[in-house]
Design a protein around this motif. Structure first.
Motif, PDB file in Angstrom:
ATOM      1  N   GLY A   1       0.938  -1.515   0.120  1.00  0.00           N
ATOM      2  CA  GLY A   1       0.042  -0.410  -0.031  1.00  0.00           C
ATOM      3  C   GLY A   1       0.879   1.440   0.267  1.00  0.00           C
ATOM      4  N   ILE A   2       0.237   2.554   0.174  1.00  0.00           N
ATOM      5  CA  ILE A   2       0.975   4.034   0.766  1.00  0.00           C
ATOM      6  C   ILE A   2       2.266   3.855   2.010  1.00  0.00           C
ATOM      7  CG2 ILE A   2       0.623   6.183  -0.090  1.00  0.00           C
ATOM      8  CD1 ILE A   2      -1.588   5.985  -1.087  1.00  0.00           C
TER       9      ILE A   2
ATOM     10  N   TYR B   1      -9.906   0.898  -2.238  1.00  0.00           N
ATOM     11  CA  TYR B   1      -8.652   0.274  -3.555  1.00  0.00           C
ATOM     12  C   TYR B   1      -8.352  -1.223  -2.342  1.00  0.00           C
ATOM     13  CZ  TYR B   1      -4.375  -0.383  -5.853  1.00  0.00           C
ATOM     14  OH  TYR B   1      -3.607  -1.407  -6.540  1.00  0.00           O
ATOM     15  N   TRP B   2      -8.103  -0.839  -1.388  1.00  0.00           N
ATOM     16  CA  TRP B   2      -7.869  -2.682  -0.493  1.00  0.00           C
ATOM     17  C   TRP B   2      -9.099  -3.674  -0.396  1.00  0.00           C
ATOM     18  CZ3 TRP B   2      -4.860  -1.161   4.402  1.00  0.00           C
ATOM     19  CH2 TRP B   2      -3.735   0.244   4.659  1.00  0.00           C
ATOM     20  N   GLN B   3     -10.230  -2.972  -0.411  1.00  0.00           N
ATOM     21  CA  GLN B   3     -11.088  -3.882  -0.855  1.00  0.00           C
ATOM     22  C   GLN B   3     -11.235  -4.595  -2.168  1.00  0.00           C
ATOM     23  OE1 GLN B   3     -13.474  -4.968   1.777  1.00  0.00           O
ATOM     24  NE2 GLN B   3     -13.684  -6.573  -0.310  1.00  0.00           N
ATOM     25  N   GLN B   4     -11.248  -3.378  -3.127  1.00  0.00           N
ATOM     26  CA  GLN B   4     -10.908  -4.190  -4.583  1.00  0.00           C
ATOM     27  C   GLN B   4      -9.637  -4.931  -4.764  1.00  0.00           C
ATOM     28  OE1 GLN B   4     -10.583  -0.170  -6.574  1.00  0.00           O
ATOM     29  NE2 GLN B   4     -11.658  -1.221  -8.036  1.00  0.00           N
ATOM     30  N   LEU B   5      -8.507  -4.731  -3.482  1.00  0.00           N
ATOM     31  CA  LEU B   5      -7.570  -5.707  -3.859  1.00  0.00           C
ATOM     32  C   LEU B   5      -8.259  -7.728  -3.340  1.00  0.00           C
ATOM     33  CD1 LEU B   5      -4.434  -3.604  -3.068  1.00  0.00           C
ATOM     34  CD2 LEU B   5      -5.558  -4.544  -5.596  1.00  0.00           C
ATOM     35  N   HIS B   6      -8.664  -8.104  -1.970  1.00  0.00           N
ATOM     36  CA  HIS B   6      -9.136  -8.608  -1.945  1.00  0.00           C
ATOM     37  C   HIS B   6     -10.517  -8.931  -2.111  1.00  0.00           C
ATOM     38  CE1 HIS B   6      -7.595  -7.876   2.652  1.00  0.00           C
ATOM     39  NE2 HIS B   6      -6.968  -8.086   1.891  1.00  0.00           N
ATOM     40  N   ASP B   7     -11.533  -8.661  -3.385  1.00  0.00           N
ATOM     41  CA  ASP B   7     -12.188  -8.718  -4.258  1.00  0.00           C
ATOM     42  C   ASP B   7     -11.622  -9.587  -5.272  1.00  0.00           C
ATOM     43  OD1 ASP B   7     -13.978  -7.930  -2.344  1.00  0.00           O
ATOM     44  OD2 ASP B   7     -14.297  -6.519  -3.970  1.00  0.00           O
TER      45      ASP B   7
END
Length: 167
Positions: free
Chosen positions: A109-110, A124-130
Motif C-alpha cells: 500500500g501507500i 482500493y484495498w477492498q478491491q484488492l481483496h475482491d
C-alpha cells in the motif's frame, strides 16, 4: 537483496545485476534461511512505475524459481509507494505471479500513510481483496482502528504500543 535485474547485463554496482548475479544472490539468500523476498520496483522495473515491463517481472520470478524461492507468497512493492496502482496493473502482476505458483500475492500500500490518507485506501484495498490479493504496508499509530480489517500484513515502524499489539 539490493538490486535490479538488468537484462542487458550486470555491473559491479550493487544496483544492476545480470541474470547470473541475481540468481547467485537469491540462492545465497535462500541458503541463509529466507523463504521469500520483497520484490520492489527496482527489481522488475527500470526506475519508475511508468516504465512497467511485465516481461521483466516474468523473468525475475523465473530467476527466483530457479534459486529455490518460488511457490510461496509474493510480497510485491513494485507498483509505487505514493499512490495506488491501477487495478488493471495489479491484475497483470497477479496473472504473472499465479503463472509461477506464487500465492498469495501481497501488494504494498501507500508507504507509511497515517490518518485520513491511510483510511482513504480502504476502497482500493477492498478491491484488492475482491481479486484475491492481500495487502502489506508499513504503518504506525492507530492503523488497526483505521484499516485493521483489510490490512493483511502490517510492517510497523518501531515497536507497536501495547494497546496496538493486543489488537
Amino acid at each position: 537483496l539490493d538490486g535490479s535485474y538488468a537484462p542487458e547485463g550486470g555491473t559491479l554496482d550493487v544496483r544492476y545485476k545480470s541474470e547470473q548475479q541475481l540468481a547467485a544472490e537469491l540462492k545465497d539468500i535462500r541458503d541463509h534461511g529466507a523463504q521469500t523476498i520483497v520484490v520492489y520496483g527496482q527489481g522488475v522495473l527500470w526506475t519508475t512505475r511508468l516504465d512497467w515491463d511485465a516481461d521483466r517481472l516474468d523473468k525475475f520470478l523465473t530467476i527466483m524459481d530457479g534459486a529455490g524461492l518460488g511457490g510461496g507468497p509474493l510480497y510485491f512493492g513494485g507498483l509505487g509507494y505514493w499512490d495506488s496502482p491501477p487495478i488493471e496493473r495489479v491484475q497483470e502482476v497477479k496473472e504473472i505471479a499465479d503463472g509461477h505458483g506464487f500465492q498469495p500475492l501481497y501488494i504494498y500500500g501507500i508507504d507509511e500513510a497515517t490518518g485520513k490518507p491511510l483510511h482513504d485506501e480502504r476502497p482500493y484495498w477492498q478491491q484488492l481483496h475482491d481479486m484475491g490479493v492481500k495487502v502489506v504496508v508499513a504503518v504506525s499509530g492507530n492503523a488497526y482502528d483505521l484499516v485493521g480489517d483489510l490490512l493483511d500484513v502490517a510492517n510497523f515502524y518501531g515497536p507497536p504500543g501495547v494497546t496496538e499489539a493486543e489488537k
